[in-house]
Write an enzyme that holds these catalytic residues in place. Structure first.
Site, mmCIF file in Angstrom:
data_model
loop_
_atom_site.group_PDB
_atom_site.id
_atom_site.type_symbol
_atom_site.label_atom_id
_atom_site.label_comp_id
_atom_site.label_asym_id
_atom_site.label_seq_id
_atom_site.Cartn_x
_atom_site.Cartn_y
_atom_site.Cartn_z
ATOM 1 N N ARG A 1 12.523 46.904 11.254
ATOM 2 C CA ARG A 1 13.058 48.123 10.632
ATOM 3 C C ARG A 1 11.902 49.114 10.459
ATOM 4 N NH1 ARG A 1 14.027 47.228 4.819
ATOM 5 N NH2 ARG A 1 12.220 48.579 4.570
ATOM 6 N N HIS B 1 14.876 50.882 3.953
ATOM 7 C CA HIS B 1 16.104 50.091 3.865
ATOM 8 C C HIS B 1 17.309 51.027 3.793
ATOM 9 C CE1 HIS B 1 18.877 46.943 2.673
ATOM 10 N NE2 HIS B 1 19.202 47.643 1.601
ATOM 11 N N TYR C 1 5.428 48.979 0.152
ATOM 12 C CA TYR C 1 5.328 47.543 0.439
ATOM 13 C C TYR C 1 5.042 47.200 1.907
ATOM 14 C CZ TYR C 1 10.267 48.294 1.699
ATOM 15 O OH TYR C 1 11.434 48.768 2.244
#
Length: 368
Positions: free
Chosen positions: A262, A266, A275
């Site tokens: 990805r 999200h 992160y």
């Protein structure tokens, strides 16, 4: 690790037919499944991926500009979605999660219908029966149970239709997904479990919940599994065709783990810079699904300047219609929230509708 049954790839193998540099390789098991994927057929897959990426980028921009409440980007996962979707027959039925906008495009969903639920003008986006694809499932993993139920119904009806259900690596920890695999194996359901392992369950890296490849879980339920390079549209097409062939001939379920990444957040409410290691993202950028097919097509003389211009023009055309369709979606009538909740009349719902209508009138609003 146990050996794989005859006719199946080793479970720790990552099936790849097109490497990140665009070099074509052959696979003894899957080569027949992409015998037709040459020339114009590959160019069509390339166009699909370019258009899908353009729609995704446009939708993200629409959300940033306040036109959408939320959007789940699929940047980097185009090959996994396009390759698998183009393997399906028209009568196969798709049960997606909320990120399969590329699959929806390939199934014939009108681009603006992708936006209805994210703009808040509808509780759904399209008629599932018109395109053989259910609308997005927000509850993580729930769609896998729906797919198995549908597939069991197909088997009992004596038809050779298959179901395919999409979910992410994070969903494999959900009870629903594991329960769905139990039922699928028990009833030999003609269903394909398609896991897009994009390495992140929101901010949780896949390594925290999967100490071994995710594809190794399915054989424990009695379901054959395969790992495929999810950024290789050709390999995804081949593996999905193989799995669907098993389903169509009555051999039961198959689990596919498409290993991809990805590249964005999200959802648009997420900040992946908090992160994600930028070096890891850079590494995966070098495995870009569109770039590798583009390199191969150029080397084959298929992606000419004229063909590239045509694809770019098509992406511009679809994106423009996408944006115009978004901003022209009509506001829903206040009482339409009660529509399509149940298939049959329901006294409790009628009472709630009446109460809401009375409330709207009491504050001077028009109840329609």
């Amino acid at each position: 690790m146990l050996d794989s049954p005859a006719g199946e790839p080793p479970r720790d193998e990552l099936v790849q037919l097109l490497d990140p540099a665009g070099t074509r390789t052959e696979h003894p098991l899957y080569e027949p499944y992409v015998a037709d994927a040459t020339g114009e057929r590959l160019l069509s897959l390339y166009e699909d991926m370019v258009v899908v990426r353009r729609l995704d980028v446009e939708a993200t921009a629409l959300q940033r500009q306040g036109e959408l409440g939320l959007w789940p980007p699929l940047l980097g996962q185009e090959a996994a979605q396009v390759g698998s979707a183009r393997a399906l027959r028209d009568d196969d039925f798709v049960f997606p999660s909320y990120r399969e906008n590329g699959v929806a495009y390939c199934r014939g969903v009108e681009p603006r219908d992708l936006l209805r639920v994210w703009r808040g003008t509808s509780q759904s986006g399209w008629d599932p029966y018109a395109v053989s694809m259910a609308t997005p499932a927000i509850v993580i993993g729930a769609q896998t149970l729906h797919a198995v139920g549908y597939a069991v119904g197909c088997r009992r009806d004596g038809v050779d239709t298959a179901a395919v259900t999409y979910f992410g690596d994070g969903a494999t920890t959900q009870g629903d997904v594991n329960e769905a695999m139990v039922f699928a194996a028990s009833f030999a359901a003609p269903v394909v479990f398609f896991c897009q392992n994009n390495h992140w369950a929101i901010s949780e890296p896949v390594g925290l919940q999967a100490q071994r490849p995710i594809a190794e879980r399915a054989p424990g339920f009695g379901i054959p599994s395969v790992r495929v390079d999810g950024n290789d549209v050709l390999a995804v097409l081949a593996v999905t065709r193989w799995a669907l062939e098993r389903a169509h001939r009555g051999d039961g379920p198959t689990f596919i783990e498409a290993v991809t990444y990805r590249m964005g957040p999200h959802t648009t409410s997420d900040d992946p810079t908090r992160y994600v290691d930028p070096l890891q993202r850079e590494e995966w950028a070098g495995k870009d699904p569109i770039a590798r097919l583009e390199a191969y097509l150029r080397a084959q003389g298929v992606l000419t300047e004229q063909a590239e211009a045509r694809v770019a023009a098509r992406a511009d055309e679809v994106a423009a219609a996408f944006r115009a369709g978004c901003t022209s979606l009509p506001q829903p009538a206040p009482l339409s929230i009660f529509d399509h909740v149940y298939a049959e009349p329901h006294a409790g719902l009628d009472r709630q509708r009446s109460q809401q209508a009375a409330y709207l009138r009491s504050i001077g609003e028009v109840a329609e």
